[in-house]
Design a protein around this motif. Structure first.
Motif, short mmCIF file in Angstrom:
data_model
loop_
_atom_site.label_atom_id
_atom_site.label_comp_id
_atom_site.label_asym_id
_atom_site.label_seq_id
_atom_site.Cartn_x
_atom_site.Cartn_y
_atom_site.Cartn_z
N PRO A 168 0.79 -1.23 0.00
CA PRO A 168 0.00 0.00 0.00
C PRO A 168 0.82 1.28 0.00
CG PRO A 168 -0.14 -1.12 2.12
CD PRO A 168 0.51 -2.08 1.17
N MET A 169 2.04 1.23 0.52
CA MET A 169 2.85 2.45 0.54
C MET A 169 3.37 2.80 -0.84
SD MET A 169 2.58 4.00 3.21
CE MET A 169 3.56 5.28 2.47
N LEU A 170 3.45 1.82 -1.72
CA LEU A 170 3.94 2.10 -3.06
C LEU A 170 3.00 3.06 -3.80
CD1 LEU A 170 5.84 1.66 -5.44
CD2 LEU A 170 4.54 -0.40 -6.02
N ILE A 171 1.69 2.88 -3.61
CA ILE A 171 0.75 3.75 -4.32
C ILE A 171 0.88 5.18 -3.83
CG2 ILE A 171 -1.23 3.46 -2.78
CD1 ILE A 171 -1.33 3.59 -6.62
N PHE A 172 1.14 5.37 -2.54
CA PHE A 172 1.34 6.73 -2.03
C PHE A 172 2.59 7.35 -2.64
CE2 PHE A 172 2.76 9.94 0.98
CZ PHE A 172 1.59 10.66 1.20
N TYR A 173 3.63 6.55 -2.74
CA TYR A 173 4.87 7.04 -3.34
C TYR A 173 4.65 7.44 -4.80
CZ TYR A 173 9.56 6.84 -5.35
OH TYR A 173 10.71 7.13 -6.03
N LEU A 174 3.99 6.58 -5.57
CA LEU A 174 3.78 6.86 -6.99
C LEU A 174 2.89 8.09 -7.20
CD1 LEU A 174 3.25 3.26 -8.46
CD2 LEU A 174 5.30 4.69 -8.61
N ARG A 175 1.93 8.28 -6.32
CA ARG A 175 1.01 9.41 -6.47
C ARG A 175 1.65 10.74 -6.10
NH1 ARG A 175 -4.17 6.38 -3.71
NH2 ARG A 175 -4.94 5.34 -5.60
N ASN A 176 2.68 10.69 -5.28
CA ASN A 176 3.23 11.94 -4.76
C ASN A 176 4.66 12.23 -5.19
OD1 ASN A 176 1.05 12.96 -2.75
ND2 ASN A 176 1.24 10.79 -2.29
N VAL A 177 5.27 11.33 -5.93
CA VAL A 177 6.62 11.56 -6.42
C VAL A 177 6.60 12.65 -7.50
CG1 VAL A 177 6.55 9.87 -8.30
CG2 VAL A 177 8.71 10.35 -7.17
N SER A 178 7.68 13.37 -7.65
CA SER A 178 7.80 14.35 -8.73
C SER A 178 8.09 13.59 -10.02
CB SER A 178 8.93 15.35 -8.44
OG SER A 178 9.22 16.11 -9.59
N TRP A 179 7.13 13.52 -10.93
CA TRP A 179 7.32 12.71 -12.13
C TRP A 179 8.39 13.25 -13.07
CZ3 TRP A 179 5.91 7.87 -13.34
CH2 TRP A 179 5.07 7.23 -12.43
N PRO A 180 8.50 14.57 -13.28
CA PRO A 180 9.61 15.05 -14.12
C PRO A 180 10.97 14.65 -13.55
CG PRO A 180 7.95 16.76 -13.88
CD PRO A 180 7.57 15.67 -12.93
N GLU A 181 11.09 14.75 -12.22
CA GLU A 181 12.35 14.36 -11.59
C GLU A 181 12.56 12.85 -11.71
OE1 GLU A 181 14.19 14.16 -7.07
OE2 GLU A 181 12.76 15.74 -7.56
N PHE A 182 11.49 12.08 -11.55
CA PHE A 182 11.59 10.63 -11.65
C PHE A 182 12.02 10.21 -13.05
CE2 PHE A 182 9.52 6.46 -12.48
CZ PHE A 182 10.27 5.70 -11.58
N VAL A 183 11.46 10.86 -14.08
CA VAL A 183 11.83 10.55 -15.46
C VAL A 183 13.32 10.80 -15.68
CG1 VAL A 183 11.52 11.24 -17.88
CG2 VAL A 183 9.52 10.93 -16.41
N ARG A 184 13.82 11.89 -15.12
CA ARG A 184 15.26 12.19 -15.26
C ARG A 184 16.09 11.14 -14.53
NH1 ARG A 184 13.36 17.53 -14.56
NH2 ARG A 184 13.84 17.49 -12.33
N GLU A 185 15.64 10.73 -13.35
CA GLU A 185 16.38 9.71 -12.59
C GLU A 185 16.44 8.39 -13.35
OE1 GLU A 185 14.84 9.05 -8.73
OE2 GLU A 185 15.32 11.05 -7.98
N VAL A 186 15.34 8.03 -13.96
CA VAL A 186 15.29 6.78 -14.71
C VAL A 186 16.21 6.84 -15.92
CG1 VAL A 186 13.80 5.25 -16.08
CG2 VAL A 186 12.98 6.18 -13.91
N GLY A 187 16.30 8.03 -16.54
CA GLY A 187 17.25 8.22 -17.62
C GLY A 187 16.67 8.38 -19.00
#
Length: 497
Positions: free
Chosen positions: A324-343
């Motif tokens: 259940p904590m994964l959904i909270f993380y996915l909903r509140n993470v900064s997606w532009p920053e996440f995309v950059r982290e992923v590469g």
């Protein structure tokens, strides 16, 4: 006498006491559990309160002490689950995490449920708990089971229920949480998330034991959210990034798994039907379709680190959250920053396809190998046979024309001996010829064809294939070159923008 602690009140492990709120399906579950012999399936997203509700109902029915509870996550208990059909009068047994069992075991349990229901056996009752569509998995194993079991679906709880939980916790712990409205909103129907957010608010304010006088917890919700997301980043970050990158990561690729994660973060039910989401997102439909149909998504979710947080059912094609904590993380993470982290260098594309293949039927063997190799590299490819079901009964020229004219990033033309002598190659040429000067058309010449000095493709960079050589090896090599070409162009356009 020891003081009440914050973890006693806002419980994130075990069955809650001070903050238990009856879920919407509680009464229906109670009736199902007290009906002799009839099997019960309790399904819904992780963290919604299924196991807690079952425990509370059994307490109310005063039969908890006689119930055996087993989990498919524990190997020793899985062995016991597999033996259930042979154990005779085993009483009431609860099998949790049903979705993690092998298909053969699921089928045996389905048969057991059917026999027990037919006999209305008061000495045997099986209760199944699983994530979304656990009931469907059972019915697939035994289609005539549908009228012999009760399926109780736990959905997202209404805000009123979450507010009731928060208020009960405030009374029990003698606090008033200023951010309570935000907690209710961000919990998105999850009792578990509400408990965790309330606990974090109190801990952040230094209120870890029940105060003698009521205390107002003034921790801002943004501070709570940042801390919780940061902790979950440490916990889930590596596995989530591995999922987003997929099996063959390419910075300039289509990022189908990243899009799947985004769809999951936007879902209210904490689980998504991949085909349904593809219909809602036509731009990503082709790339996600490739990883779904080729089995790449199933293989990826079977990897140890990813299977702990995500579960994919290849039959129902539902991807669900395991934690259940994964959904909270996915909903509140900064997606532009996440995309950059992923590469990834680019995620949103104007074109549906990376490559559109144009070839005469005589060169289909090579073209099919090329299509497979490009898709293995994570690209979306227009290949006529793969799209036949889409243009049946339609005007084929109206369907295919835009793909060659503009809806592909690049047209790959296999110039064999019969190219230009067939109707469809002439039509496709008429659609993409205006793109030649822009470098958006790549010729792959057959070694049996000598380029004509009058041909528009003459003098442009090209690849060669030998029709009597190893077509698979050649196609694989050419796919690598084409992939590098696209990656360079994406990288260049990203810098330019």
């Amino acid at each position: 006498m020891a003081k009440l602690t914050v973890e006693d009140v806002f419980k994130i492990n075990g069955v809650p006491t001070h903050t238990f709120v009856k879920p919407s399906e509680f009464s229906r579950l109670k009736v199902a559990l007290r009906t002799p012999g009839r099997g019960v399936v309790v399904e819904g997203p992780s963290g919604i309160g299924k196991s807690t509700a079952v425990t509370k109902v059994l307490d109310e029915l005063e039969i908890s002490a006689d119930v055996v509870k087993l989990s498919a996550r524990i190997p020793a208990e899985v062995e016991y689950i597999e033996l259930l059909p042979e154990l005779g009068d085993f009483g009431t047994v609860v099998v949790d995490d049903f979705h993690r069992l092998e298909d053969a075991t699921k089928a045996r349990l389905a048969d057991l449920l059917k026999v027990t229901a037919d006999q209305e056996d008061p000495k045997r009752k099986l209760v199944i708990i699983g994530i979304n569509d656990a009931g469907k998995a059972l019915i697939r194993s035994s289609p005539d089971l549908s009228n012999r079991i009760d399926v109780v679906k736990f959905e997202i709880e209404p805000d009123a229920k979450i507010s009731e939980l928060v208020a009960a916790g405030e009374r029990a712990f003698n606090v008033k949480i200023s951010a309570s409205e935000h907690v209710v909103e961000k919990a998105r129907g999850s009792f578990y998330l509400a408990q965790l957010l309330c606990m974090d608010a109190c801990v952040s304010a230094g209120v870890t034991e029940k105060p003698d006088d009521e205390v107002t917890v003034t921790t801002s919700f943004s501070a709570i959210q940042r801390r919780v997301v940061e902790r979950q980043k440490d916990r889930f970050g590596e596995a989530v990034r591995a999922f987003a990158r997929g099996t063959k990561f390419r910075p300039g690729g289509r990022a189908p798994y990243l899009h799947i994660l985004k769809w999951l973060s936007e879902s209210d039910s904490w689980g998504i039907s991949i085909p349904d989401e593809m219909r809602k997102h036509p731009t990503e439909k082709a790339s996600v379709g490739v990883v779904l149909e080729a089995g790449y998504l199933e293989n990826l979710t079977n990897k140890e680190n990813i299977s702990k947080i995500l579960h994919f059912d290849p039959d129902t094609r539902v991807l669900a959250i395991e934690n259940p904590m994964l959904i909270f993380y996915l909903r509140n993470v900064s997606w532009p920053e996440f995309v950059r982290e992923v590469g990834f260098t680019k995620v949103d594309y104007a074109e549906t396809y990376d490559f559109a293949l144009s070839f005469a039927g005589e060169d289909r063997s090579y073209a099919e190998h090329l299509r497979n190799a490009l898709e293995d590299n994570g690209h979306t490819v227009f290949y006529d046979y793969a799209e036949q079901h889409r243009f049946l009964g339609q005007d084929i020229e109206a369907y295919m024309g835009p793909i060659y004219a503009s809806d592909s990033r690049c047209v790959v033309v296999v110039l064999g001996e019969m190219y230009g002598k067939k109707r469809w190659t002439l039509f496709e040429t008429s659609q993409y010829k205006t793109r030649i000067d822009a470098g958006e058309v790549v010729p792959i010449w057959s070694t049996n064809v000598a380029p004509s000095p009058f041909d528009e493709m003459h003098g442009r960079g090209f690849l060669n294939f030998d029709p009597i050589g190893d077509l698979l090896q050649q196609a694989t090599s050419h796919a690598e070159v084409l992939s590098r070409m696209i990656a360079d162009r994406v990288s260049g356009s990203s810098v330019a923008s």
